[in-house]
Design an enzyme around this catalytic site. Structure first.
Site, PDB file in Angstrom:
ATOM      1  N   GLU A  20      -0.043  -8.928  -1.535  1.00  0.00           N
ATOM      2  CA  GLU A  20      -0.763  -8.386  -0.369  1.00  0.00           C
ATOM      3  C   GLU A  20      -1.966  -7.564  -0.846  1.00  0.00           C
ATOM      4  O   GLU A  20      -2.189  -6.411  -0.432  1.00  0.00           O
ATOM      5  CB  GLU A  20       0.152  -7.561   0.541  1.00  0.00           C
ATOM      6  CG  GLU A  20      -0.350  -7.474   1.976  1.00  0.00           C
ATOM      7  CD  GLU A  20       0.600  -6.722   2.900  1.00  0.00           C
ATOM      8  OE1 GLU A  20       0.650  -5.488   2.847  1.00  0.00           O
ATOM      9  OE2 GLU A  20       1.292  -7.391   3.693  1.00  0.00           O
ATOM     10  N   ARG A  73       1.630   8.531   9.235  1.00  0.00           N
ATOM     11  CA  ARG A  73       1.330   9.933   8.886  1.00  0.00           C
ATOM     12  C   ARG A  73       0.117  10.474   9.624  1.00  0.00           C
ATOM     13  O   ARG A  73       0.119  11.579  10.117  1.00  0.00           O
ATOM     14  CB  ARG A  73       1.039  10.031   7.389  1.00  0.00           C
ATOM     15  CG  ARG A  73       2.198  10.470   6.572  1.00  0.00           C
ATOM     16  CD  ARG A  73       1.774  10.827   5.165  1.00  0.00           C
ATOM     17  NE  ARG A  73       2.924  11.263   4.406  1.00  0.00           N
ATOM     18  CZ  ARG A  73       3.866  10.459   3.947  1.00  0.00           C
ATOM     19  NH1 ARG A  73       3.782   9.148   4.157  1.00  0.00           N
ATOM     20  NH2 ARG A  73       4.899  10.937   3.293  1.00  0.00           N
ATOM     21  N   ASP A 133       0.802  -1.229   0.000  1.00  0.00           N
ATOM     22  CA  ASP A 133       0.000   0.000   0.000  1.00  0.00           C
ATOM     23  C   ASP A 133       0.830   1.270   0.000  1.00  0.00           C
ATOM     24  O   ASP A 133       0.353   2.334   0.368  1.00  0.00           O
ATOM     25  CB  ASP A 133      -0.885  -0.011   1.254  1.00  0.00           C
ATOM     26  CG  ASP A 133      -0.065  -0.171   2.529  1.00  0.00           C
ATOM     27  OD1 ASP A 133       1.156   0.046   2.478  1.00  0.00           O
ATOM     28  OD2 ASP A 133      -0.650  -0.525   3.566  1.00  0.00           O
ATOM     29  N   HIS A 145      11.572   5.612  13.843  1.00  0.00           N
ATOM     30  CA  HIS A 145      11.565   5.861  12.400  1.00  0.00           C
ATOM     31  C   HIS A 145      12.384   7.126  12.104  1.00  0.00           C
ATOM     32  O   HIS A 145      12.287   8.097  12.862  1.00  0.00           O
ATOM     33  CB  HIS A 145      10.107   6.033  11.969  1.00  0.00           C
ATOM     34  CG  HIS A 145       9.872   6.070  10.485  1.00  0.00           C
ATOM     35  ND1 HIS A 145      10.330   7.099   9.687  1.00  0.00           N
ATOM     36  CD2 HIS A 145       9.233   5.224   9.657  1.00  0.00           C
ATOM     37  CE1 HIS A 145       9.975   6.868   8.428  1.00  0.00           C
ATOM     38  NE2 HIS A 145       9.302   5.722   8.384  1.00  0.00           N
ATOM     39  N   GLU A 162      -2.371   5.194   2.646  1.00  0.00           N
ATOM     40  CA  GLU A 162      -2.221   3.783   2.254  1.00  0.00           C
ATOM     41  C   GLU A 162      -3.533   3.137   1.796  1.00  0.00           C
ATOM     42  O   GLU A 162      -3.532   2.292   0.906  1.00  0.00           O
ATOM     43  CB  GLU A 162      -1.607   2.970   3.397  1.00  0.00           C
ATOM     44  CG  GLU A 162      -0.114   3.227   3.616  1.00  0.00           C
ATOM     45  CD  GLU A 162       0.182   4.457   4.452  1.00  0.00           C
ATOM     46  OE1 GLU A 162      -0.780   5.121   4.910  1.00  0.00           O
ATOM     47  OE2 GLU A 162       1.375   4.762   4.643  1.00  0.00           O
ATOM     48  N   HIS A 172       4.846   5.568  13.720  1.00  0.00           N
ATOM     49  CA  HIS A 172       5.365   6.438  12.658  1.00  0.00           C
ATOM     50  C   HIS A 172       4.305   6.917  11.667  1.00  0.00           C
ATOM     51  O   HIS A 172       4.596   7.703  10.785  1.00  0.00           O
ATOM     52  CB  HIS A 172       6.443   5.691  11.855  1.00  0.00           C
ATOM     53  CG  HIS A 172       5.884   4.611  10.961  1.00  0.00           C
ATOM     54  ND1 HIS A 172       5.646   3.347  11.415  1.00  0.00           N
ATOM     55  CD2 HIS A 172       5.501   4.628   9.673  1.00  0.00           C
ATOM     56  CE1 HIS A 172       5.153   2.614  10.427  1.00  0.00           C
ATOM     57  NE2 HIS A 172       5.040   3.369   9.358  1.00  0.00           N
TER      58      HIS A 172
HETATM   59  C1  UD1 Z   1       6.108   4.860   4.148  1.00  0.00           C
HETATM   60  C2  UD1 Z   1       4.805   4.234   3.684  1.00  0.00           C
HETATM   61  C3  UD1 Z   1       4.125   3.546   4.853  1.00  0.00           C
HETATM   62  C4  UD1 Z   1       5.038   2.572   5.550  1.00  0.00           C
HETATM   63  C5  UD1 Z   1       6.303   3.279   5.916  1.00  0.00           C
HETATM   64  C6  UD1 Z   1       7.272   2.322   6.542  1.00  0.00           C
HETATM   65  C7  UD1 Z   1       3.750   5.580   1.918  1.00  0.00           C
HETATM   66  C8  UD1 Z   1       2.754   6.620   1.615  1.00  0.00           C
HETATM   67  N1  UD1 Z   1       3.886   5.268   3.212  1.00  0.00           N
HETATM   68  O1  UD1 Z   1       5.782   5.907   5.047  1.00  0.00           O
HETATM   69  O2  UD1 Z   1       3.004   2.848   4.384  1.00  0.00           O
HETATM   70  O3  UD1 Z   1       4.414   2.132   6.737  1.00  0.00           O
HETATM   71  O4  UD1 Z   1       6.891   3.866   4.744  1.00  0.00           O
HETATM   72  O5  UD1 Z   1       8.298   3.029   7.130  1.00  0.00           O
HETATM   73  O6  UD1 Z   1       4.385   5.066   1.022  1.00  0.00           O
HETATM   74  N2  UD1 Z   1      13.323   8.688   6.063  1.00  0.00           N
HETATM   75  C9  UD1 Z   1      14.711   8.678   6.168  1.00  0.00           C
HETATM   76  N3  UD1 Z   1      15.371   7.497   5.967  1.00  0.00           N
HETATM   77  C10 UD1 Z   1      14.729   6.343   5.636  1.00  0.00           C
HETATM   78  C11 UD1 Z   1      13.331   6.370   5.522  1.00  0.00           C
HETATM   79  C12 UD1 Z   1      12.643   7.549   5.736  1.00  0.00           C
HETATM   80  O7  UD1 Z   1      15.310   9.688   6.458  1.00  0.00           O
HETATM   81  O8  UD1 Z   1      15.397   5.312   5.453  1.00  0.00           O
HETATM   82  C13 UD1 Z   1      12.604   9.960   6.296  1.00  0.00           C
HETATM   83  C14 UD1 Z   1      12.651  10.883   5.099  1.00  0.00           C
HETATM   84  O9  UD1 Z   1      12.981  12.147   5.553  1.00  0.00           O
HETATM   85  C15 UD1 Z   1      11.244  10.912   4.582  1.00  0.00           C
HETATM   86  C16 UD1 Z   1      10.423  10.580   5.820  1.00  0.00           C
HETATM   87  O10 UD1 Z   1      11.254   9.700   6.593  1.00  0.00           O
HETATM   88  O11 UD1 Z   1      10.957  12.169   4.040  1.00  0.00           O
HETATM   89  C17 UD1 Z   1       9.107   9.903   5.559  1.00  0.00           C
HETATM   90  O12 UD1 Z   1       9.261   8.821   4.630  1.00  0.00           O
HETATM   91  P1  UD1 Z   1       8.119   8.471   3.569  1.00  0.00           P
HETATM   92  O13 UD1 Z   1       8.577   7.340   2.710  1.00  0.00           O
HETATM   93  O14 UD1 Z   1       7.698   9.728   2.877  1.00  0.00           O
HETATM   94  O15 UD1 Z   1       6.923   7.998   4.468  1.00  0.00           O
HETATM   95  P2  UD1 Z   1       6.817   6.940   5.636  1.00  0.00           P
HETATM   96  O16 UD1 Z   1       6.118   7.606   6.770  1.00  0.00           O
HETATM   97  O17 UD1 Z   1       8.141   6.299   5.901  1.00  0.00           O
HETATM   98  N1  UDP Z   2      10.853  -3.329  11.275  1.00  0.00           N
HETATM   99  C1  UDP Z   2      12.231  -3.468  11.297  1.00  0.00           C
HETATM  100  N2  UDP Z   2      12.968  -2.623  12.087  1.00  0.00           N
HETATM  101  C2  UDP Z   2      12.383  -1.641  12.824  1.00  0.00           C
HETATM  102  C3  UDP Z   2      10.981  -1.497  12.787  1.00  0.00           C
HETATM  103  C4  UDP Z   2      10.242  -2.344  11.980  1.00  0.00           C
HETATM  104  O1  UDP Z   2      12.774  -4.353  10.654  1.00  0.00           O
HETATM  105  O2  UDP Z   2      13.114  -0.915  13.511  1.00  0.00           O
HETATM  106  C5  UDP Z   2      10.058  -4.238  10.419  1.00  0.00           C
HETATM  107  C6  UDP Z   2       8.900  -4.917  11.101  1.00  0.00           C
HETATM  108  O3  UDP Z   2       9.320  -6.088  11.746  1.00  0.00           O
HETATM  109  C7  UDP Z   2       7.976  -5.172   9.926  1.00  0.00           C
HETATM  110  C8  UDP Z   2       8.194  -3.965   9.064  1.00  0.00           C
HETATM  111  O4  UDP Z   2       9.483  -3.457   9.398  1.00  0.00           O
HETATM  112  O5  UDP Z   2       8.381  -6.287   9.173  1.00  0.00           O
HETATM  113  C9  UDP Z   2       7.118  -2.966   9.354  1.00  0.00           C
HETATM  114  O6  UDP Z   2       7.505  -1.780   8.827  1.00  0.00           O
HETATM  115  P1  UDP Z   2       6.864  -0.409   9.210  1.00  0.00           P
HETATM  116  O7  UDP Z   2       6.373  -0.409  10.596  1.00  0.00           O
HETATM  117  O8  UDP Z   2       7.872   0.601   8.812  1.00  0.00           O
HETATM  118  O9  UDP Z   2       5.683  -0.290   8.142  1.00  0.00           O
HETATM  119  P2  UDP Z   2       4.248  -0.925   7.953  1.00  0.00           P
HETATM  120  O10 UDP Z   2       4.262  -2.384   8.234  1.00  0.00           O
HETATM  121  O11 UDP Z   2       3.351  -0.171   8.851  1.00  0.00           O
HETATM  122  O12 UDP Z   2       3.980  -0.605   6.527  1.00  0.00           O
END
Ligand code: UD1
Ligand code: UDP
Length: 371
Positions: free
Chosen positions: A119, A210, A97, A241, A133, A208
């Site tokens: 999924e 949004r 998603d 996160h 999502e 984490h």
């Molecule tokens: C995204 C997914 C969400 C998932 C999540 C897992 C969408 C809309 N949402 O949300 O479904 O649960 O990933 O984490 O696709 N950032 C870093 N380093 C990283 C990753 C993220 O710095 O390795 C920071 C960046 O500044 C970025 C912010 O986190 O701008 C948010 O990341 P983004 O991918 O936009 O959304 P998530 O909240 O991570």
């Molecule tokens: N996860 C991880 N390290 C972390 C936090 C989460 O490996 O520090 C794994 C977790 O076990 C799961 C996945 O990341 O498999 C979930 O990711 P996240 O919570 O970022 O996103 P969501 O499942 O809500 O999309």
């Protein structure tokens, strides 16, 4: 001629859930599998890829500080157009998603390349939660020709929207990944984690989403503060996160509490083994709602809805919401009422038996007329 499949992912959870599937597809002579990452996430994606020994054939390297949903979508659409024109795959596989999944699915549709959605069929039935999502997965299901639905409920959700062709009930590949990761006597990679005394009563926290940024997260962290004050022996582990909005608030509200360990994101092997060793889990994550029940750990979901009702129905997951008082009430119940804890701490696994990847591979062969 081998069928060419390109699978695209961009974030940590997609990488974890796609990795076993790539292995299965690569292990089959009928297919050639190309891996393309958008790198919507950078560090967290690389961390997950490394654990599974996965290398990207194409890397769009999109992550930018302060990226928006619009910038991610536009970047994926443009980047994927080039990759798809170059590789001319027979099928594009996307997962779940995320904005990467939805935009990569749309990019494939624009090139008239069939899409397989891993999924498929999860629904919260609230377009604003999880945001964005729920819309992402609805649109991806509409774009896809093949739907790999983890559970019977997911199949029924698709049917209710008139999607009945190309639907396969396969279980969730997260269970395939989990089976590979959890080991008795496992020694954590993370030095931060090795310093934490896990014999103390420990709650694993992640938050984490949004839609929780701001008010929801403040209320969740206030519940953690109250629980720490009420139970001096309790400790929380929170792998935070990297989103700066999450980091700032976590540091501000929880950073000063010795009972709360704010640590860097864990690699997935550490994470899965940590889940198996904590007392219970509080989370707004999707994946943890699948993993913790499979490991017999109660979960309090820090959200107002879930697209994963299966483990709630089986009693291992409870919806705690985002109001401080209710989160505290449910956590206290788990901490003080052993009967209540035992009722929830049942290993239930409505998400498959660890063969989802093999089942998806078999479905792909059927689709291509190879069996
Ligand atoms: C995204 C997914 C969400 C998932 C999540 C897992 C969408 C809309 N949402 O949300 O479904 O649960 O990933 O984490 O696709 N950032 C870093 N380093 C990283 C990753 C993220 O710095 O390795 C920071 C960046 O500044 C970025 C912010 O986190 O701008 C948010 O990341 P983004 O991918 O936009 O959304 P998530 O909240 O991570
Ligand atoms: N996860 C991880 N390290 C972390 C936090 C989460 O490996 O520090 C794994 C977790 O076990 C799961 C996945 O990341 O498999 C979930 O990711 P996240 O919570 O970022 O996103 P969501 O499942 O809500 O999309």
């Amino acid at each position: 001629m081998k069928k060419k499949i390109i699978r695209v992912h961009g974030t940590r959870p997609e990488a974890i859930k796609m990795a076993p599937l790539v292995e299965a597809i690569r292990g089959d002579d009928a297919f050639e599998c190309i891996v393309c990452v958008t790198a919507q996430h950078r560090e967290m994606l690389d961390q997950a890829m490394d654990i599974f020994g996965l290398k990207a054939d194409y890397d769009l390297d999109l992550m930018r500080p302060g990226q928006t949903l619009t910038s991610i979508t536009a970047g994926v659409l443009e980047g994927m157009e080039t990759v798809l024109k170059q590789t001319e795959p027979d099928l594009v596989l996307v997962h779940g998603d995320t904005t990467t999944s939805f935009a990569a699915g749309l990019a494939a549709f624009y090139q008239r390349i069939p899409v397989g959605h891993v999924e498929a069929g999860l629904r919260s039935y609230d377009l604003l939660s999880p945001y964005p999502e729920e819309m992402n997965r609805c649109v991806t299901d509409r774009l896809a020709l093949l739907h790999f639905a983890p559970t019977a409920q997911n199949v029924a959700n698709l049917a209710a929207e008139g999607i009945t062709a190309g639907v396969y009930k396969t279980g969730n590949t997260v269970i395939d990944a989990l089976h590979r990761m959890v080991r008795p006597g496992y020694v954590f990679h993370s030095a931060q984690l090795r310093d934490i005394p896990l014999e103390k009563q420990t709650v694993l926290l992640t938050a984490h989403r949004r839609e929780n940024l701001g008010k929801g997260m403040r209320q969740i962290f206030a519940a953690v503060q109250q629980l720490c004050a009420a139970y001096p022996e309790l400790q929380f582990i929170y792998p935070v996160h990297p989103n700066p909005q999450v980091r700032q608030l976590a540091q501000q509200m929880l950073g000063g509490l010795p009972q709360v360990r704010l640590i860097d994101p864990l690699d997935v092997q550490d994470m899965h083994n940590l889940i198996s060793r904590v007392y219970f889990v509080m989370t707004d994550s999707g994946g943890l709602q699948e993993e913790a029940p499979a490991l017999g750990k109660p979960v309090l979901v820090l959200r107002t809805e879930t697209e994963r009702p299966e483990a709630v129905e089986m009693g291992t997951v409870r919806m705690a919401g985002i109001e401080t008082a209710q989160i505290v009430r449910l956590a206290r119940q788990l901490l003080e009422d052993p009967a209540e804890y035992d009722k929830m701490a049942n290993a239930v696994n409505p998400y498959g038996d660890g063969t989802a990847s093999a089942q998806i591979c078999a479905a792909l062969k059927e689709y291509f007329g190879l069996i």
